[in-house]
Design a protein around this motif. Structure first.
Motif, PDB file in Angstrom:
ATOM      1  N   THR A 133     -16.360   4.079  20.854  1.00 38.85           N
ATOM      2  CA  THR A 133     -16.561   2.700  20.430  1.00 38.85           C
ATOM      3  C   THR A 133     -15.254   1.932  20.518  1.00 38.85           C
ATOM      4  OG1 THR A 133     -18.295   3.388  18.867  1.00 38.85           O
ATOM      5  CG2 THR A 133     -17.355   1.191  18.570  1.00 38.85           C
ATOM      6  N   ILE A 134     -15.294   0.816  21.221  1.00 42.28           N
ATOM      7  CA  ILE A 134     -14.121  -0.047  21.310  1.00 42.28           C
ATOM      8  C   ILE A 134     -14.241  -1.141  20.243  1.00 42.28           C
ATOM      9  CG2 ILE A 134     -15.147  -1.599  23.034  1.00 42.28           C
ATOM     10  CD1 ILE A 134     -12.309  -1.822  24.282  1.00 42.28           C
ATOM     11  N   SER A 135     -13.102  -1.504  19.666  1.00 45.03           N
ATOM     12  CA  SER A 135     -13.062  -2.593  18.701  1.00 45.03           C
ATOM     13  C   SER A 135     -11.690  -3.235  18.766  1.00 45.03           C
ATOM     14  CB  SER A 135     -13.362  -2.079  17.291  1.00 45.03           C
ATOM     15  OG  SER A 135     -12.371  -1.149  16.868  1.00 45.03           O
ATOM     16  N   ARG A 136     -11.560  -4.387  18.144  1.00 46.70           N
ATOM     17  CA  ARG A 136     -10.268  -5.056  18.133  1.00 46.70           C
ATOM     18  C   ARG A 136     -10.068  -5.766  16.809  1.00 46.70           C
ATOM     19  NH1 ARG A 136     -10.189  -8.888  23.063  1.00 46.70           N
ATOM     20  NH2 ARG A 136      -8.221  -9.624  22.154  1.00 46.70           N
ATOM     21  N   ASP A 137      -8.798  -5.918  16.477  1.00 45.64           N
ATOM     22  CA  ASP A 137      -8.403  -6.667  15.292  1.00 45.64           C
ATOM     23  C   ASP A 137      -7.418  -7.730  15.755  1.00 45.64           C
ATOM     24  OD1 ASP A 137      -7.379  -7.669  12.927  1.00 45.64           O
ATOM     25  OD2 ASP A 137      -7.322  -5.737  11.938  1.00 45.64           O
ATOM     26  N   ASN A 138      -7.891  -8.940  15.916  1.00 41.77           N
ATOM     27  CA  ASN A 138      -7.021 -10.000  16.445  1.00 41.77           C
ATOM     28  C   ASN A 138      -5.928 -10.393  15.461  1.00 41.77           C
ATOM     29  OD1 ASN A 138      -8.413 -10.005  18.839  1.00 41.77           O
ATOM     30  ND2 ASN A 138      -9.554 -11.889  18.438  1.00 41.77           N
ATOM     31  N   GLY A 169     -15.684  18.656  20.556  1.00 40.10           N
ATOM     32  CA  GLY A 169     -16.477  18.274  19.399  1.00 40.10           C
ATOM     33  C   GLY A 169     -15.714  17.431  18.392  1.00 40.10           C
ATOM     34  N   GLY A 170     -14.414  17.375  18.575  1.00 42.93           N
ATOM     35  CA  GLY A 170     -13.579  16.633  17.649  1.00 42.93           C
ATOM     36  C   GLY A 170     -13.492  15.150  17.964  1.00 42.93           C
ATOM     37  N   SER A 171     -12.635  14.458  17.220  1.00 42.12           N
ATOM     38  CA  SER A 171     -12.488  13.006  17.349  1.00 42.12           C
ATOM     39  C   SER A 171     -11.023  12.608  17.437  1.00 42.12           C
ATOM     40  CB  SER A 171     -13.115  12.298  16.142  1.00 42.12           C
ATOM     41  OG  SER A 171     -14.497  12.560  16.041  1.00 42.12           O
ATOM     42  N   LEU A 172     -10.797  11.496  18.086  1.00 44.74           N
ATOM     43  CA  LEU A 172      -9.495  10.852  18.139  1.00 44.74           C
ATOM     44  C   LEU A 172      -9.701   9.348  18.084  1.00 44.74           C
ATOM     45  CD1 LEU A 172      -7.449  12.710  20.935  1.00 44.74           C
ATOM     46  CD2 LEU A 172      -6.954  12.707  18.479  1.00 44.74           C
ATOM     47  N   ARG A 173      -8.706   8.660  17.598  1.00 44.92           N
ATOM     48  CA  ARG A 173      -8.731   7.196  17.622  1.00 44.92           C
ATOM     49  C   ARG A 173      -7.478   6.695  18.319  1.00 44.92           C
ATOM     50  NH1 ARG A 173      -7.887   2.827  12.769  1.00 44.92           N
ATOM     51  NH2 ARG A 173      -9.373   1.235  13.466  1.00 44.92           N
ATOM     52  N   LEU A 174      -7.676   6.050  19.439  1.00 40.94           N
ATOM     53  CA  LEU A 174      -6.566   5.449  20.160  1.00 40.94           C
ATOM     54  C   LEU A 174      -6.351   4.024  19.677  1.00 40.94           C
ATOM     55  CD1 LEU A 174      -7.311   6.592  23.835  1.00 40.94           C
ATOM     56  CD2 LEU A 174      -6.103   7.816  22.026  1.00 40.94           C
ATOM     57  N   ALA A 175      -5.099   3.602  19.707  1.00 38.29           N
ATOM     58  CA  ALA A 175      -4.761   2.230  19.365  1.00 38.29           C
ATOM     59  C   ALA A 175      -3.860   1.658  20.451  1.00 38.29           C
ATOM     60  CB  ALA A 175      -4.069   2.162  18.009  1.00 38.29           C
ATOM     61  N   CYS A 176      -3.956   0.375  20.660  1.00 37.32           N
ATOM     62  CA  CYS A 176      -3.116  -0.318  21.635  1.00 37.32           C
ATOM     63  C   CYS A 176      -2.597  -1.593  20.989  1.00 37.32           C
ATOM     64  CB  CYS A 176      -3.907  -0.628  22.888  1.00 37.32           C
ATOM     65  SG  CYS A 176      -3.038  -1.685  24.077  1.00 37.32           S
ATOM     66  N   ALA A 177      -1.304  -1.654  20.790  1.00 40.76           N
ATOM     67  CA  ALA A 177      -0.666  -2.828  20.206  1.00 40.76           C
ATOM     68  C   ALA A 177      -0.161  -3.729  21.317  1.00 40.76           C
ATOM     69  CB  ALA A 177       0.474  -2.405  19.291  1.00 40.76           C
ATOM     70  N   GLN A 185     -12.350   4.421  19.352  1.00 42.37           N
ATOM     71  CA  GLN A 185     -12.771   5.554  18.537  1.00 42.37           C
ATOM     72  C   GLN A 185     -13.556   6.504  19.429  1.00 42.37           C
ATOM     73  OE1 GLN A 185     -12.171   6.324  15.195  1.00 42.37           O
ATOM     74  NE2 GLN A 185     -13.137   8.278  15.755  1.00 42.37           N
ATOM     75  N   MET A 186     -13.095   7.748  19.510  1.00 40.65           N
ATOM     76  CA  MET A 186     -13.698   8.721  20.403  1.00 40.65           C
ATOM     77  C   MET A 186     -14.229   9.888  19.581  1.00 40.65           C
ATOM     78  SD  MET A 186     -10.956   8.688  23.548  1.00 40.65           S
ATOM     79  CE  MET A 186      -9.681   9.505  22.602  1.00 40.65           C
ATOM     80  N   ASN A 187     -15.518  10.084  19.605  1.00 45.90           N
ATOM     81  CA  ASN A 187     -16.176  11.169  18.878  1.00 45.90           C
ATOM     82  C   ASN A 187     -16.839  12.125  19.856  1.00 45.90           C
ATOM     83  OD1 ASN A 187     -15.491   9.837  16.442  1.00 45.90           O
ATOM     84  ND2 ASN A 187     -17.410   8.671  16.480  1.00 45.90           N
ATOM     85  N   SER A 188     -17.173  13.301  19.363  1.00 43.64           N
ATOM     86  CA  SER A 188     -17.869  14.321  20.164  1.00 43.64           C
ATOM     87  C   SER A 188     -17.175  14.532  21.503  1.00 43.64           C
ATOM     88  CB  SER A 188     -19.334  13.915  20.380  1.00 43.64           C
ATOM     89  OG  SER A 188     -20.006  13.737  19.158  1.00 43.64           O
ATOM     90  N   LEU A 189     -15.888  14.690  21.447  1.00 47.44           N
ATOM     91  CA  LEU A 189     -15.098  14.849  22.675  1.00 47.44           C
ATOM     92  C   LEU A 189     -15.428  16.155  23.383  1.00 47.44           C
ATOM     93  CD1 LEU A 189     -11.787  13.449  21.246  1.00 47.44           C
ATOM     94  CD2 LEU A 189     -12.926  12.559  23.283  1.00 47.44           C
TER      95      LEU A 189
END
Length: 128
Positions: A69-74, A15-23, A82-86
């Protein structure tokens, strides 16, 4: 050559959330399609999400649609997941991927063989 470094994995309750990042580093980030795959213990690697080089189009696996939800910051050479309702089925190693010469079609971007670069992976564990 492109180097991909994931971060943000960890242990979370259902039920929790995590946010993964890839540099990313090494070449022009904004020219690459970027995505995420995952692999659970004893299971095959599977597609999770993808974004085109400009971030104008995204695709998500049916199993995560509405939750991830996938997103990017160029400007920061970074892609996020962004991962919700895991839930427990989301447990696995998550890999960041990059592709040159990308074609925007589900048949193409769901195939891991079409990505040129892979990160080392980050573990996500969801406890029930």
């Amino acid at each position: 050559q492109v180097q991909l470094v994931e971060s943000g994995g960890g242990l979370v309750q259902a039920g929790g959330s995590l946010r993964l990042a890839c540099a990313a580093s090494g070449r022009t980030f904004s020219s690459y399609a970027m995505g995420w795959f995952r692999q659970a213990p004893g299971k095959e690697r599977e597609f999770v999400a993808v974004t085109d080089p400009r971030g104008s189009n995204t695709g998500h696996a049916d199993s995560v649609k509405g939750r991830f939800t996938i997103s990017r910051d160029n400007a920061k050479d970074t892609v996020y997941l962004q991962m919700n309702s895991l839930n427990a089925e989301d447990t696995g190693v998550y890999y960041c991927v990059a592709s040159v010469g990308f074609r925007w079609s589900p048949y193409y971007y769901r195939d891991g063989r079409n990505y040129n670069y892979w990160g080392q992976g980050t573990q996500v564990t969801v406890s029930s």
